[in-house]
Design a protein around this motif. Structure first.
Motif, PDB file in Angstrom:
ATOM      1  N   VAL A  26       0.820  -1.207   0.000  1.00  0.00           N
ATOM      2  CA  VAL A  26       0.000   0.000   0.000  1.00  0.00           C
ATOM      3  C   VAL A  26       0.856   1.260   0.000  1.00  0.00           C
ATOM      4  CG1 VAL A  26      -1.783  -1.218   1.283  1.00  0.00           C
ATOM      5  CG2 VAL A  26      -0.169   0.218   2.518  1.00  0.00           C
ATOM      6  N   GLN A  27       0.186   2.411  -0.110  1.00  0.00           N
ATOM      7  CA  GLN A  27       0.715   3.765   0.037  1.00  0.00           C
ATOM      8  C   GLN A  27       1.660   4.156  -1.082  1.00  0.00           C
ATOM      9  OE1 GLN A  27       0.201   6.894   0.785  1.00  0.00           O
ATOM     10  NE2 GLN A  27       0.053   6.505   2.972  1.00  0.00           N
ATOM     11  N   GLY A  28       1.296   5.189  -1.783  1.00  0.00           N
ATOM     12  CA  GLY A  28       2.153   5.675  -2.861  1.00  0.00           C
ATOM     13  C   GLY A  28       1.376   6.048  -4.101  1.00  0.00           C
ATOM     14  N   SER A  29       0.060   5.754  -4.104  1.00  0.00           N
ATOM     15  CA  SER A  29      -0.753   6.162  -5.248  1.00  0.00           C
ATOM     16  C   SER A  29      -1.999   6.856  -4.732  1.00  0.00           C
ATOM     17  CB  SER A  29      -1.155   4.956  -6.111  1.00  0.00           C
ATOM     18  OG  SER A  29      -2.200   4.221  -5.488  1.00  0.00           O
ATOM     19  N   LEU A  30      -2.587   7.674  -5.595  1.00  0.00           N
ATOM     20  CA  LEU A  30      -3.781   8.419  -5.217  1.00  0.00           C
ATOM     21  C   LEU A  30      -4.962   7.484  -4.961  1.00  0.00           C
ATOM     22  CD1 LEU A  30      -4.903  11.223  -4.789  1.00  0.00           C
ATOM     23  CD2 LEU A  30      -5.462  11.314  -7.217  1.00  0.00           C
ATOM     24  N   ILE A  31      -5.085   6.440  -5.783  1.00  0.00           N
ATOM     25  CA  ILE A  31      -6.188   5.492  -5.586  1.00  0.00           C
ATOM     26  C   ILE A  31      -6.059   4.837  -4.216  1.00  0.00           C
ATOM     27  CG2 ILE A  31      -7.214   3.333  -6.389  1.00  0.00           C
ATOM     28  CD1 ILE A  31      -6.409   4.119  -9.238  1.00  0.00           C
ATOM     29  N   ASP A  32      -4.843   4.423  -3.868  1.00  0.00           N
ATOM     30  CA  ASP A  32      -4.632   3.775  -2.574  1.00  0.00           C
ATOM     31  C   ASP A  32      -4.976   4.725  -1.437  1.00  0.00           C
ATOM     32  OD1 ASP A  32      -3.143   1.385  -1.087  1.00  0.00           O
ATOM     33  OD2 ASP A  32      -2.502   3.263  -0.165  1.00  0.00           O
ATOM     34  N   ALA A  33      -4.502   5.980  -1.539  1.00  0.00           N
ATOM     35  CA  ALA A  33      -4.747   6.949  -0.475  1.00  0.00           C
ATOM     36  C   ALA A  33      -6.231   7.274  -0.334  1.00  0.00           C
ATOM     37  CB  ALA A  33      -3.948   8.222  -0.738  1.00  0.00           C
ATOM     38  N   GLU A  34      -6.928   7.412  -1.455  1.00  0.00           N
ATOM     39  CA  GLU A  34      -8.349   7.759  -1.420  1.00  0.00           C
ATOM     40  C   GLU A  34      -9.153   6.675  -0.701  1.00  0.00           C
ATOM     41  OE1 GLU A  34     -11.969   9.850  -2.324  1.00  0.00           O
ATOM     42  OE2 GLU A  34      -9.864  10.425  -2.098  1.00  0.00           O
ATOM     43  N   TYR A  35      -8.786   5.424  -0.918  1.00  0.00           N
ATOM     44  CA  TYR A  35      -9.531   4.313  -0.330  1.00  0.00           C
ATOM     45  C   TYR A  35      -8.821   3.727   0.901  1.00  0.00           C
ATOM     46  CZ  TYR A  35     -12.547   4.324  -4.450  1.00  0.00           C
ATOM     47  OH  TYR A  35     -13.441   4.678  -5.435  1.00  0.00           O
ATOM     48  N   LYS A  36      -7.766   4.396   1.340  1.00  0.00           N
ATOM     49  CA  LYS A  36      -7.007   3.974   2.532  1.00  0.00           C
ATOM     50  C   LYS A  36      -6.629   2.484   2.495  1.00  0.00           C
ATOM     51  CE  LYS A  36      -8.580   7.582   5.694  1.00  0.00           C
ATOM     52  NZ  LYS A  36      -7.705   8.506   5.002  1.00  0.00           N
ATOM     53  N   GLY A  37      -6.112   2.080   1.339  1.00  0.00           N
ATOM     54  CA  GLY A  37      -5.606   0.723   1.207  1.00  0.00           C
ATOM     55  C   GLY A  37      -6.648  -0.334   0.904  1.00  0.00           C
ATOM     56  N   ILE A  38      -7.935   0.015   1.027  1.00  0.00           N
ATOM     57  CA  ILE A  38      -8.991  -0.984   0.787  1.00  0.00           C
ATOM     58  C   ILE A  38      -8.996  -1.390  -0.681  1.00  0.00           C
ATOM     59  CG2 ILE A  38     -11.503  -1.322   0.744  1.00  0.00           C
ATOM     60  CD1 ILE A  38     -11.607   0.470   3.277  1.00  0.00           C
ATOM     61  N   SER A  39      -8.830  -0.407  -1.569  1.00  0.00           N
ATOM     62  CA  SER A  39      -8.768  -0.732  -3.004  1.00  0.00           C
ATOM     63  C   SER A  39      -7.583  -1.646  -3.285  1.00  0.00           C
ATOM     64  CB  SER A  39      -8.632   0.558  -3.823  1.00  0.00           C
ATOM     65  OG  SER A  39      -7.500   1.314  -3.400  1.00  0.00           O
ATOM     66  N   THR A  40      -6.451  -1.345  -2.661  1.00  0.00           N
ATOM     67  CA  THR A  40      -5.251  -2.161  -2.872  1.00  0.00           C
ATOM     68  C   THR A  40      -5.498  -3.596  -2.434  1.00  0.00           C
ATOM     69  OG1 THR A  40      -3.823  -0.253  -2.573  1.00  0.00           O
ATOM     70  CG2 THR A  40      -2.813  -2.420  -2.281  1.00  0.00           C
ATOM     71  N   MET A  41      -6.099  -3.769  -1.271  1.00  0.00           N
ATOM     72  CA  MET A  41      -6.306  -5.131  -0.777  1.00  0.00           C
ATOM     73  C   MET A  41      -7.296  -5.890  -1.658  1.00  0.00           C
ATOM     74  SD  MET A  41      -4.691  -6.796   1.412  1.00  0.00           S
ATOM     75  CE  MET A  41      -3.964  -5.487   2.374  1.00  0.00           C
ATOM     76  N   GLU A  42      -8.304  -5.201  -2.179  1.00  0.00           N
ATOM     77  CA  GLU A  42      -9.229  -5.872  -3.099  1.00  0.00           C
ATOM     78  C   GLU A  42      -8.500  -6.311  -4.369  1.00  0.00           C
ATOM     79  OE1 GLU A  42     -12.971  -4.092  -3.970  1.00  0.00           O
ATOM     80  OE2 GLU A  42     -13.273  -3.346  -1.936  1.00  0.00           O
ATOM     81  N   ILE A  43      -7.617  -5.439  -4.863  1.00  0.00           N
ATOM     82  CA  ILE A  43      -6.870  -5.768  -6.077  1.00  0.00           C
ATOM     83  C   ILE A  43      -5.851  -6.868  -5.789  1.00  0.00           C
ATOM     84  CG2 ILE A  43      -5.241  -4.841  -7.771  1.00  0.00           C
ATOM     85  CD1 ILE A  43      -6.815  -2.135  -7.439  1.00  0.00           C
ATOM     86  N   MET A  44      -5.227  -6.832  -4.596  1.00  0.00           N
ATOM     87  CA  MET A  44      -4.312  -7.921  -4.220  1.00  0.00           C
ATOM     88  C   MET A  44      -5.058  -9.257  -4.170  1.00  0.00           C
ATOM     89  SD  MET A  44      -1.234  -6.794  -3.901  1.00  0.00           S
ATOM     90  CE  MET A  44      -1.374  -5.396  -5.016  1.00  0.00           C
ATOM     91  N   ASN A  45      -6.291  -9.236  -3.668  1.00  0.00           N
ATOM     92  CA  ASN A  45      -7.086 -10.467  -3.668  1.00  0.00           C
ATOM     93  C   ASN A  45      -7.285 -10.984  -5.081  1.00  0.00           C
ATOM     94  OD1 ASN A  45      -7.418 -10.697  -0.894  1.00  0.00           O
ATOM     95  ND2 ASN A  45      -9.357  -9.563  -0.862  1.00  0.00           N
ATOM     96  N   TYR A  46      -7.408 -10.067  -6.038  1.00  0.00           N
ATOM     97  CA  TYR A  46      -7.546 -10.466  -7.444  1.00  0.00           C
ATOM     98  C   TYR A  46      -6.256 -11.119  -7.932  1.00  0.00           C
ATOM     99  CZ  TYR A  46      -9.197 -10.235 -12.275  1.00  0.00           C
ATOM    100  OH  TYR A  46      -9.608 -10.568 -13.531  1.00  0.00           O
ATOM    101  N   LEU A  47      -5.095 -10.526  -7.562  1.00  0.00           N
ATOM    102  CA  LEU A  47      -3.807 -11.127  -7.947  1.00  0.00           C
ATOM    103  C   LEU A  47      -3.595 -12.468  -7.264  1.00  0.00           C
ATOM    104  CD1 LEU A  47      -1.202  -8.204  -7.870  1.00  0.00           C
ATOM    105  CD2 LEU A  47      -2.155  -9.318  -9.877  1.00  0.00           C
ATOM    106  N   SER A  48      -4.178 -12.606  -6.069  1.00  0.00           N
ATOM    107  CA  SER A  48      -4.136 -13.856  -5.308  1.00  0.00           C
ATOM    108  C   SER A  48      -2.724 -14.366  -5.031  1.00  0.00           C
ATOM    109  CB  SER A  48      -4.939 -14.939  -6.043  1.00  0.00           C
ATOM    110  OG  SER A  48      -5.115 -16.066  -5.216  1.00  0.00           O
ATOM    111  N   PRO A  49      -1.908 -13.566  -4.343  1.00  0.00           N
ATOM    112  CA  PRO A  49      -0.594 -14.092  -3.935  1.00  0.00           C
ATOM    113  C   PRO A  49      -0.775 -15.267  -2.981  1.00  0.00           C
ATOM    114  CG  PRO A  49      -1.069 -12.043  -2.773  1.00  0.00           C
ATOM    115  CD  PRO A  49      -2.154 -12.221  -3.795  1.00  0.00           C
ATOM    116  N   ASP A  50       0.201 -16.136  -2.935  1.00  0.00           N
ATOM    117  CA  ASP A  50       0.135 -17.272  -2.022  1.00  0.00           C
ATOM    118  C   ASP A  50       0.439 -16.855  -0.594  1.00  0.00           C
ATOM    119  OD1 ASP A  50      -0.152 -19.852  -3.804  1.00  0.00           O
ATOM    120  OD2 ASP A  50       1.207 -18.493  -4.848  1.00  0.00           O
ATOM    121  N   VAL A  51       1.270 -15.820  -0.454  1.00  0.00           N
ATOM    122  CA  VAL A  51       1.639 -15.339   0.876  1.00  0.00           C
ATOM    123  C   VAL A  51       2.253 -13.944   0.720  1.00  0.00           C
ATOM    124  CG1 VAL A  51       3.884 -16.501   0.740  1.00  0.00           C
ATOM    125  CG2 VAL A  51       2.964 -15.871   2.980  1.00  0.00           C
ATOM    126  N   ALA A  52       2.077 -13.102   1.738  1.00  0.00           N
ATOM    127  CA  ALA A  52       2.691 -11.777   1.761  1.00  0.00           C
ATOM    128  C   ALA A  52       3.220 -11.502   3.159  1.00  0.00           C
ATOM    129  CB  ALA A  52       1.683 -10.698   1.361  1.00  0.00           C
TER     130      ALA A  52
END
Length: 488
Positions: free
Chosen positions: A60-86
């Motif tokens: 998270v943190q470093g883009s306007l989309i991320d800041a506007e949604y306080k990381g929620i957008s990022t986590m939804e998109i990460m769920n789409y990428l579906s990493p095995d572990v972070a």
């Protein structure tokens, strides 16, 4: 000889909400962005049998989309990428600890960290490790964060970590001893401590613990090939989504070790990668909202201004430091290089462009220091050891000229408007709130030392607003690198 199987491990770090592809090069190729990265990951997952994708912090943190949604957008998109572990990075804490715990609950993948504790109860905050069974082989992932990063996270007194690398190494040993049975075929540390610290950590690990690989982040290091320390492979993949690391390894389940490996940094662009159109549409849903809100033009520069490197004087750094100094009237305005999150801005500057580049809404406070303390601070952040991607660097206003001798390893000159700084004189400085909290690390001065001569004074609750107003009121501005921070 035991059974041997091949695995492909893809790894990212310091993605910083870098969702969107950018146009670069004479041919107009698209570079980076999560749609192209997702396309590449999808392709590898379809071509190879045993694929693992992992992320080593700072999603998270470093883009306007991320800041506007306080990381929620990022986590939804990460769920789409579906990493095995972070694993966690320092910027996962930017929206506060309670919000981080909320984001972790949103994640459809495990987020591991072994050495963040709720101090009072000596209980781990996160799942310390995860074991993934891939094609009959068990792979142990452990998450680690340490002092250099934790020093920058003074957001909650309830939170602490095993601070030193030595203690982090002991924590790895504790988990390996407790959970690394004969059935564990591969052990990987997901760290966010910087490449140099990764190598030092590897040197502290007992070979009997069986750690095979360290996949790291934080220092944004681009590698030709992984480092190898005590037979442990150490790699990271720069910053953002312009590239992804790729290991192709063969593991022997008799020796529980890597017997063959190759690694490369794979460029993410539309020459090698097919975009994931569904993810593009998903991201566009967030982007459309942000574009409507932040599309207005606030300033026009005479040309594009750059911030290519956070460990030296830059055009944008000079502009922002000048803006804050004009508002505050201090002798030296210290602006954290890392708070300027992108490499260029302009010539047309929209509100969205500005907020994406300068996303941290932080306070500005004035302090009074002696000349000796000021010289000590410049000597500290300009020293070469601090310029390895793991330290904190500063941009300063016009009138300041600091000269550091790389041979003598010392600050040889510091002047303000052509007048040498004298040890006994007093000078006013200002700092962003984050850098005050972490002044011991960044400026080599404690909070108590900063408050010793005069009561600190809050000048602005939002430094971001200060710079925005400056840009709105100064059209057709420019800035140059002019020797404020020099090395000889």
């Amino acid at each position: 000889m035991g059974i041997r199987k091949r695995f492909t491990i893809l790894h990212s770090n310091d993605m910083h909400g870098d969702f969107l592809a950018e146009m670069r090069g004479e041919e107009g190729h698209l570079i980076g962005g999560l749609s192209l990265l997702s396309g590449y990951i999808n392709e590898v997952r379809s071509e190879e049998k045993n694929v693992i994708y992992c992320i080593a912090g700072d999603m998270v943190q470093g883009s306007l989309i991320d800041a506007e949604y306080k990381g929620i957008s990022t986590m939804e998109i990460m769920n789409y990428l579906s990493p095995d572990v972070a694993s966690l990075g320092n910027h996962e804490f930017d929206y506060g600890l309670p919000h981080l715990l909320f984001l972790e609950k949103m994640a459809n993948f495990p987020i591991v960290n072994a050495n963040l504790y709720i101090t009072q109860y000596n209980k781990r905050l996160f799942q310390p490790y995860v074991v993934k069974n891939v094609d009959g082989f068990d792979i142990l992932f452990i998450g680690i964060i340490t002092e250099k990063v934790m020093d920058m996270l003074k957001t909650d007194n309830m939170l602490s970590s095993f601070i030193t690398l030595q203690e982090a190494a002991s924590e790895v040993g504790k988990i390996c001893n407790a959970y690394k049975t004969d059935d564990i075929d591969l052990t990987i540390l997901l760290t966010h401590i910087g490449f140099e610290s990764d190598k030092e950590l590897a040197s502290l690990l007992d070979p009997a613990w069986g750690v095979d690989m360290i996949i790291g982040g934080h220092s944004h290091t681009i590698l030709e090939q992984p480092a190898i320390v005590k037979s442990i492979l150490i790699a990271q993949a720069g910053v953002g989504t312009d590239q992804v690391g790729r290991f192709d390894i063969t593991v022997d389940d008799d020796t529980n070790s890597i017997v063959d490996w190759t690694w490369k940094l794979v460029p993410i662009n539309n020459v090698h990668c097919q975009p994931d159109e569904k993810l593009t549409a998903f991201i566009d849903g967030f982007k459309d909202v942000v574009d409507k809100k932040y599309g207005s033009i606030i300033s026009k520069f005479t040309r594009k201004l750059t911030h290519p490197d956070r460990t030296r004087e830059t055009e944008l750094g000079n502009l922002f430091a000048d803006a804050i100094q004009e508002k505050t009237g201090v002798d030296v305005a210290f602006v954290g290089s890392g708070s300027i999150r992108q490499t260029e801005l302009g010539p047309v500057v929209t509100l969205g462009d500005y907020l994406a580049l300068f996303p941290y809404d932080d306070s500005i406070t004035r302090f009074t220091v002696t000349g000796a303390q000021l010289r000590h601070s410049f000597a500290g952040f300009m020293r070469p050891e601090n310029r390895n991607g793991e330290g904190e660097y500063y941009q300063v206003n016009k009138g300041v000229k600091a000269v550091y001798d790389l041979v003598k390893h010392e600050l040889v000159s510091l002047t303000l408007n052509g007048v040498p700084v004298t040890d006994s004189s007093r000078y006013s400085i200002c700092l962003q709130g984050y850098h005050f909290k972490n002044s011991t690390v960044g400026l080599q001065l404690t909070n108590e030392e900063l408050a010793q001569l005069e009561q600190p004074r809050l000048l602005a609750t939002s430094g971001r607003d200060v710079v925005e107003e400056y840009l709105r009121n100064h059209q057709n501005v420019s800035a140059q690198v002019e020797g404020r921070l020099q090395y000889i």
